[in-house]
Design a protein around this motif. Structure first.
Motif, PDB file in Angstrom:
ATOM      1  N   ILE A  42      40.023  36.721  41.671  1.00 13.19           N
ATOM      2  CA  ILE A  42      39.601  35.893  40.530  1.00 13.19           C
ATOM      3  C   ILE A  42      38.937  36.758  39.441  1.00 13.19           C
ATOM      4  N   GLY A  45      38.482  34.717  35.608  1.00 13.47           N
ATOM      5  CA  GLY A  45      37.485  33.661  35.504  1.00 13.47           C
ATOM      6  C   GLY A  45      36.070  34.114  35.768  1.00 13.47           C
ATOM      7  N   THR A  46      35.890  35.207  36.498  1.00 12.22           N
ATOM      8  CA  THR A  46      34.550  35.725  36.768  1.00 12.22           C
ATOM      9  C   THR A  46      34.169  36.857  35.821  1.00 12.22           C
ATOM     10  N   VAL A 209      36.131  32.256  26.467  1.00 16.74           N
ATOM     11  CA  VAL A 209      36.989  31.339  27.211  1.00 16.74           C
ATOM     12  C   VAL A 209      38.402  31.362  26.636  1.00 16.74           C
ATOM     13  N   MET A 212      40.070  34.369  27.910  1.00 16.35           N
ATOM     14  CA  MET A 212      40.434  34.214  29.314  1.00 16.35           C
ATOM     15  C   MET A 212      41.720  33.405  29.464  1.00 16.35           C
ATOM     16  N   LEU A 217      44.031  32.780  32.749  1.00 14.18           N
ATOM     17  CA  LEU A 217      43.093  32.086  33.627  1.00 14.18           C
ATOM     18  C   LEU A 217      43.742  30.892  34.328  1.00 14.18           C
ATOM     19  N   ALA A 221      43.867  30.371  38.339  1.00  6.11           N
ATOM     20  CA  ALA A 221      43.327  29.193  39.018  1.00  6.11           C
ATOM     21  C   ALA A 221      44.385  28.509  39.869  1.00  6.11           C
ATOM     22  N   GLY A 237      35.099  27.246  35.410  1.00  2.00           N
ATOM     23  CA  GLY A 237      36.306  28.009  35.144  1.00  2.00           C
ATOM     24  C   GLY A 237      37.409  27.745  36.144  1.00  2.00           C
ATOM     25  N   TYR A 238      37.040  27.181  37.286  1.00  2.00           N
ATOM     26  CA  TYR A 238      38.025  26.834  38.313  1.00  2.00           C
ATOM     27  C   TYR A 238      37.982  25.338  38.637  1.00  2.00           C
ATOM     28  N   TRP A 241      40.022  23.448  36.078  1.00  2.00           N
ATOM     29  CA  TRP A 241      41.475  23.576  36.243  1.00  2.00           C
ATOM     30  C   TRP A 241      41.945  22.771  37.453  1.00  2.00           C
ATOM     31  N   ILE A 258      35.518  23.717  30.276  1.00  2.00           N
ATOM     32  CA  ILE A 258      35.109  25.070  30.667  1.00  2.00           C
ATOM     33  C   ILE A 258      34.129  25.636  29.644  1.00  2.00           C
ATOM     34  N   SER A 262      30.280  26.203  30.560  1.00  2.00           N
ATOM     35  CA  SER A 262      29.809  27.594  30.443  1.00  2.00           C
ATOM     36  C   SER A 262      28.566  27.659  29.579  1.00  2.00           C
TER      37      SER A 262
END
Length: 294
Positions: A42, A45-46, A209, A212, A217, A221, A237-238, A241, A258, A262
């Motif tokens: 991942i 997203g991280t 974002v 990403m 992303l 996901a 972020g996950y 999705w 997201i 965030s």
């Protein structure tokens, strides 16, 4: 005395860039204090450091563990201290960078002596979380430990679940077992926070974002979607999705959520870090100048 330079700040504030600039200046390795960057699979997203960034400085705790592994703050403390002991043999300075407040606390102060995770109980609580949802688990925590329930981030499933777990394991309120006592470290700790006005930070988060999404992303996901029940993937972020893949929200709604979540996470991070009076808040350039002066 050996020195640990701790870089903290909200998500999207530029901790990775600052830590690498410092690492190159001091010839120091970097330890990640991000509770999600430790996982493989991942990277987008991280916001794991890019291959170019990883090549620019020695990094640790980046994509080192599988998503299926349980990785607690206590385990991080133990592994990070053992690593520091080795790194300080050849380096005067080590940099720790990341936005997970509990990981920073574990590294700098130590964690309370809580019982080890009971695998069977943990699986039972995870199943309860899957079937009944986080609000039901939080309601259970309110009954078991109203004091901790009043202060915990009720949107953080890992913390709520762990508190319920400890209450059930020990028969005592989780709050009664949290001593708050710091453990003395045999190295100097310098804590520096990245200062940034809210408008600038939120704009950086929104643009990150978007970046990403462009980097893939959504596809990332989708690959881990079969593992969506894991604690390692119960994160911004996950989750959004996964709701989209389940048909609960549109793609556009997922992206906007997201961004919103965030921003909310960034606000909670800053609330946590602002309570630490040892953190000196500086701009990225001021951080470099401050370390140079010292």
């Amino acid at each position: 005395m050996k020195r640990l330079i701790v870089i903290v700040g909200a998500t999207g504030s530029g901790k990775t860039d600052v830590s690498i600039r410092l690492a190159r200046k001091l010839g120091a390795p970097v330890i990640s204090t991000d509770s999600r960057q430790i996982y493989r699979g991942i990277p987008i997203g991280t916001a794991q450091p890019s291959p170019e960034q990883l090549a620019a400085a020695e990094h640790h705790f980046i994509a080192t563990h599988e998503l299926t592994e349980e990785f607690s703050c206590g385990r991080f403390e133990s592994e990070a201290l053992a690593l520091l002991e080795k790194l300080f043999l050849t380096h005067d300075d080590v940099i720790a960078a990341g936005g997970s407040g509990l990981y920073v606390k574990a590294l700098c102060e130590g964690m309370d002596d809580l019982p080890q995770t009971d695998g069977q109980l943990r699986e039972s609580l995870n199943e309860q979380l899957r079937k009944e949802g986080l609000p039901a688990l939080f309601a259970q925590l309110q009954l078991l430990d109203p004091e901790y329930a009043a202060q915990v981030d009720r949107d953080n499933p890992s913390r709520v679940l762990r508190a319920v777990e400890v209450c059930l394991q020990t028969g005592k309120p989780y709050s009664s077992l949290r001593t708050g006592c710091s453990r003395k470290r045999d190295f100097e700790i310098v804590k520096l926070g990245i200062e940034m006005d809210r408008e600038t930070l939120y704009d950086r988060i929104n643009r990150r974002v978007d970046a990403m999404i462009d980097e893939g992303l959504e596809e990332e996901a989708r690959k881990v979607y079969p593992l969506r029940h894991l604690n390692s993937l119960r994160t911004v972020g996950y989750r959004e999705w996964f709701d989209h893949f389940d048909g609960l929200i549109s793609r556009e709604e997922a992206i906007e959520l997201i961004k919103r979540n965030s921003r909310r996470y960034a606000k909670r991070q800053m609330t946590w870090f602002r309570r630490d009076e040892q953190i000196r808040w500086l701009t990225p350039d001021e951080i470099l100048q401050f370390i140079e002066i010292r």
